[in-house]
Design an enzyme around this catalytic site. Structure first.
Site, mmCIF file in Angstrom:
data_model
loop_
_atom_site.group_PDB
_atom_site.id
_atom_site.type_symbol
_atom_site.label_atom_id
_atom_site.label_comp_id
_atom_site.label_asym_id
_atom_site.label_seq_id
_atom_site.Cartn_x
_atom_site.Cartn_y
_atom_site.Cartn_z
ATOM 1 C CB THR A 1 -0.951 0.018 1.208
ATOM 2 O OG1 THR A 1 -1.792 -1.132 1.128
ATOM 3 C CG2 THR A 1 -1.828 1.263 1.187
ATOM 4 C CG PHE B 1 0.481 4.697 3.636
ATOM 5 C CD1 PHE B 1 -0.730 4.875 4.283
ATOM 6 C CD2 PHE B 1 0.980 3.404 3.508
ATOM 7 C CE1 PHE B 1 -1.427 3.786 4.810
ATOM 8 C CE2 PHE B 1 0.287 2.308 4.025
ATOM 9 C CZ PHE B 1 -0.911 2.511 4.678
#
Lengths: 247, 247
Positions: B138, B140
């Protein structure tokens, strides 16, 4: 669905491919890449949220509203205005929250779900179309086995769309730009383009493309040939009539 | 997070923006568009799933495994091999399933969640890194108030990335191709491009672009000026050092 279509267990399958608010369903793009299926149609279905309760339920009785967090978020304005002190409780999905409300049979508990869920679980609609954003559509594709796919419409047909997946070659400078040039130079418009990191191959990307035209158009065929010169992997997912929105 | 950063209540905020398996977080792109914040950094965090139980739990005792459906799907191979007859039960999120397992205190019930969830809820890890696909990251972004954003690194700095949102003008033929040409003609590489239907404006698209370079590079500034000629809306979200993967 993909297995059932590929093996001929069903004549057609329908899968969601993108939503205006939440974007592409990448898992289904991966399955399109890996299965011998062809797209033969699309449709865009409007997502409408209803506030559902059991018989005897009323807005002023409610003490809890359950739904998927995305549905709760999409109805935030309605909840703030009409049910400001009622807690919104996240659930795994909208239909599941409707089922739970039906099973509880408590007029103090409501769910946010579709009108279809109301029918299935015998619930009453306390309010309809409570989503803030009216542009919430999900696009669905109709799939057939790749073998049996009939030829796309002729160039005399208007309003065809062709969907393609491709992975640009790594060693060509400006390869993304060049891959789009094959369409632009032939005045073929694009409806959708999306890059996504190719899982397992750092630095490489897979592209999703929807273009204006069908495989019966010579220019589209030439453009896809040209694309093959600069992409290591090209898969034409299908040519199909552009779908209408279903409200 | 966006409100807290914009109003200066916090110095920095961190938000997820995309995942290798699930794609872009459109809600956060919308918030980037609408809030006066600037991106100053990024990082890519590897998502690792653990099978978690209470003290005394063992694989051969398990009768239920709970987790978010995406986590269950990502661990399908492990579950099939090691727990073929144990039902996998969908939950609202991974951390919530860990909390539930801790509260139940039943050694027959396990959750799939992160190592951090194990620490927080005092659970034991029955198995680590049980996801089939090891490429689950992921991305960020670190955000600051737009006013206080410092100038990006100079062109002597290497490895900067600039993120841009834009909406092409409607009446320019081949406008998508032209909008990419402004970068290609200046030999500016793109890391990401994604089109998304502009909610509320049928037929119009908003584009997400990550390009190689910083606002301290003259070519990037010229390219963005050029983009302004063919896009009705352009917002530069920030220039920041390219992030590393955190395993």
């Amino acid at each position: 669905v993909f297995d059932a279509v590929e093996t001929g267990r069903v004549e057609r399958g329908v899968v969601p491919i993108e939503n205006t608010l939440h974007g592409s369903v990448h898992a289904n793009y991966d399955l399109l890449r890996d299965h011998a299926v062809a797209i033969v149609g699309e449709t865009l279905v409007r997502i409408r949220h209803h506030l559902l309760g059991v018989a005897g339920s009323r807005l002023d009785l409610l003490e809890e509203v359950h739904s998927h967090p995305q549905a709760l978020g999409q109805c935030r304005d309605y909840l703030r205005r009409h049910l400001p002190s009622v807690p919104a409780i996240p659930a795994y999905d909208t239909a599941g929250s409707a089922k739970m409300v039906a099973e509880l049979a408590n007029p103090k508990v409501a769910a946010i779900a579709s009108g279809r869920a109301a029918q299935i679980y015998g619930l009453s609609s306390l309010a309809e179309g409570i989503e803030s954003n009216q542009s919430n559509y999900t696009r669905f594709l109709a799939l057939v086995p790749r073998e049996g796919a009939s030829a796309p419409g002729s160039s005399a047909d208007t309003g065809f769309k062709t969907s393609v997946l491709y992975v640009p070659k790594e060693n060509i400078p400006g390869v993304l730009f060049k891959s789009l040039a094959v369409f632009a130079l032939r005045e073929i418009d694009l409806f959708k383009i999306e890059s996504r990191p190719l899982v397992g191959s750092p630095g490489q990307y897979i592209f999703y493309l929807d273009l204006d035209g069908s495989l019966a158009d010579g220019a589209v065929v030439k453009a896809l040939d040209h694309l093959g010169e600069i992409a290591g992997f090209v898969k034409v997912l299908g040519s199909y009539p552009r779908g209408d929105r279903v409200d």
